[in-house]
Design an enzyme around this catalytic site. Sequence first.
Site, PDB file in Angstrom:
ATOM      1  N   HIS A 119     -40.353  -7.243 -32.915  1.00 39.12           N
ATOM      2  CA  HIS A 119     -41.231  -6.398 -31.836  1.00 39.12           C
ATOM      3  C   HIS A 119     -41.183  -7.034 -30.406  1.00 39.12           C
ATOM      4  O   HIS A 119     -40.599  -7.756 -29.803  1.00 39.12           O
ATOM      5  CB  HIS A 119     -42.920  -6.794 -32.413  1.00 39.12           C
ATOM      6  N   ASN A 121     -43.205  -6.558 -27.746  1.00 39.32           N
ATOM      7  CA  ASN A 121     -43.821  -7.284 -27.216  1.00 39.32           C
ATOM      8  C   ASN A 121     -43.939  -9.048 -27.948  1.00 39.32           C
ATOM      9  O   ASN A 121     -43.378 -10.383 -27.338  1.00 39.32           O
ATOM     10  CB  ASN A 121     -45.030  -7.183 -27.213  1.00 39.32           C
ATOM     11  N   SER A 129     -44.168 -11.963 -18.840  1.00 42.22           N
ATOM     12  CA  SER A 129     -45.641 -10.774 -17.941  1.00 42.22           C
ATOM     13  C   SER A 129     -44.565  -9.328 -16.971  1.00 42.22           C
ATOM     14  O   SER A 129     -43.065 -10.055 -16.628  1.00 42.22           O
ATOM     15  CB  SER A 129     -46.233 -11.520 -16.837  1.00 42.22           C
ATOM     16  N   SER A 130     -44.274  -8.541 -17.154  1.00 37.82           N
ATOM     17  CA  SER A 130     -43.710  -7.397 -16.329  1.00 37.82           C
ATOM     18  C   SER A 130     -43.663  -8.723 -14.738  1.00 37.82           C
ATOM     19  O   SER A 130     -43.150  -7.788 -14.042  1.00 37.82           O
ATOM     20  CB  SER A 130     -44.013  -6.134 -16.212  1.00 37.82           C
ATOM     21  N   THR A 177     -18.588  -1.031  31.321  1.00 32.48           N
ATOM     22  CA  THR A 177     -20.071  -1.122  30.984  1.00 32.48           C
ATOM     23  C   THR A 177     -20.915   0.079  31.155  1.00 32.48           C
ATOM     24  O   THR A 177     -20.426   0.478  32.243  1.00 32.48           O
ATOM     25  CB  THR A 177     -20.711  -2.999  31.924  1.00 32.48           C
ATOM     26  N   HIS A 178     -22.076   0.391  30.434  1.00 33.47           N
ATOM     27  CA  HIS A 178     -22.872   1.644  31.735  1.00 33.47           C
ATOM     28  C   HIS A 178     -22.045   2.851  30.463  1.00 33.47           C
ATOM     29  O   HIS A 178     -22.261   3.736  31.448  1.00 33.47           O
ATOM     30  CB  HIS A 178     -23.590   1.491  32.387  1.00 33.47           C
ATOM     31  N   SER A 308     -10.355  19.169  10.078  1.00 34.51           N
ATOM     32  CA  SER A 308     -11.249  20.754   9.960  1.00 34.51           C
ATOM     33  C   SER A 308     -10.468  21.757   8.898  1.00 34.51           C
ATOM     34  O   SER A 308      -9.050  21.863   9.068  1.00 34.51           O
ATOM     35  CB  SER A 308     -10.949  21.050  11.700  1.00 34.51           C
ATOM     36  N   SER A 309     -10.943  22.402   9.021  1.00 31.97           N
ATOM     37  CA  SER A 309     -10.788  24.001   8.273  1.00 31.97           C
ATOM     38  C   SER A 309     -10.414  24.874   9.286  1.00 31.97           C
ATOM     39  O   SER A 309     -10.306  25.797   8.584  1.00 31.97           O
ATOM     40  CB  SER A 309     -12.296  24.034   7.308  1.00 31.97           C
ATOM     41  N   LYS A 314      -5.781  18.899  13.450  1.00 35.94           N
ATOM     42  CA  LYS A 314      -7.480  18.181  14.098  1.00 35.94           C
ATOM     43  C   LYS A 314      -7.471  17.017  12.916  1.00 35.94           C
ATOM     44  O   LYS A 314      -7.345  17.065  11.538  1.00 35.94           O
ATOM     45  CB  LYS A 314      -8.266  18.593  13.628  1.00 35.94           C
ATOM     46  N   GLU A 321     -16.808   7.293  10.580  1.00 32.86           N
ATOM     47  CA  GLU A 321     -18.265   8.683  10.363  1.00 32.86           C
ATOM     48  C   GLU A 321     -18.736   8.033   9.342  1.00 32.86           C
ATOM     49  O   GLU A 321     -20.117   8.273   8.956  1.00 32.86           O
ATOM     50  CB  GLU A 321     -17.581   9.777  10.306  1.00 32.86           C
TER      51      GLU A 321
END
Length: 452
Positions: A119, A121, A129-130, A177-178, A308-309, A314, A321
């Site tokens: 069985h 259970n 128990s869950s 930087t920046h 590229s298509s 390219k 990505e």
Amino acid sequence: MGTVPVPAEAYYGSQTARAVTNFPVSGLVLPPALVHAMALIKAHAARVNAELGHLDGKLAGAIIRAAREVAEGRLDDQFVVDVFQTGSGTSTHMNLNEVIAGRANEILTGRRGGRAPVHPNDHVNIGQSSNDVVPTAIHVAARLAVENKLNPALKHLAAVLEEKEKEFDPVAKIGRTHLQDAVPMRLGQEFSGYAAQMRAAIERVDAVLPRLEELALGGTAVGTGLNADPAFAPAAIRALAEETGIGFVETRNHFQAQAAQDTAVELSGALKTTAVSLVKIANDLRWLASGPRCGLGEINLPSLQPGSSIMPGKVNPVIPEAVLQVAAQVVGNDATITFAGAGGHFELNTMLPVIAYNLLQAIDLIAAAGRILADKCVAGITANRETCAANIERSLALVTALVPEIGYDRAAAIAKAAYASGRTIREEARASGRVDAATLDRLLAPEPSSAT
């Protein structure tokens, strides 16, 4: 509740069939890794319950065999309940109990269905128990995934980055930087930063592991351990630790282990930080390789496929990505896990399935992204030494090296004049007569590499 149809070929029973009917939400099911972890728990539970005298040995043998088959992935097609279900994960837990019982009965009787001795259970779920099995399985599945997938992938990526650090150590380049020109540095130094990010990511994940190894098993419904033999959980967890080689232990407090999912939130935070690190690395690689003629072009990424298509020739930075998209998903997963982690009310968190799904997916995604970034991108990167050298020579920031010799204001005047005339700092400094040629050569020479 009436009758419900169950497919004749299914090992599961009516509770699973009802759940499928009740939750036609996403078509997504919980990850096999979670189901396999639950099945591993069930196998050890059956053995311990038999040893403690709570389960007939013959039934236990069939349950253990069936649970092992589930843990090995041989019955994955039997787990059909949607991720978005009852918040304790009871539907998937009963899906598992029914599948194990159904297969165990087939082992014992040679047939599916009909009157059967096992069985779901009364036998498969003794002392469980869950509410304690599902949190335990989340910890076990995540810990195994960190051990077998995530950490090896991050260590591999760190090692490949460290190889490039050494290879590119002699290559002088301009720092930025920046997004503006800064003082010169070495390309190897730039890559050393990426490698250090990955080493730190491993440390962050490893810091969570002691808490991830604490298991809720034994708390049953609300953490009190009702209906479980006091010897059950320690013995089952000890066996689980021995089989996996991981230091699983019983939680220090069953009430927090079931009512809160703070450890899952903590691990997710480490995964999110790793994703952010990968964003930094992937974006830098894209920018450093931009061009090939009208960008920075200081490094070359491996060419993997047409980009590229419409534009012939390219080639795009496809691996960085892909990694960026993985990072976006992982950050979103963390938001879900954070919100779900707040779903603990009184003695149970009721967002366990969505925590499990997002946590295990995040681990898998970062592991896979780390592998492809290392093998399909970083390992094949080459340096454009001529471009790097030319960028240094053209940079106005090179004037910084003259400051100790002539002072900040005079150096600034040379930079301003060089910008206006279009000449290099070297050319403008010579023309100004403020610095002799020998001193210029000494001050503007690239730093020696760390290898010399």
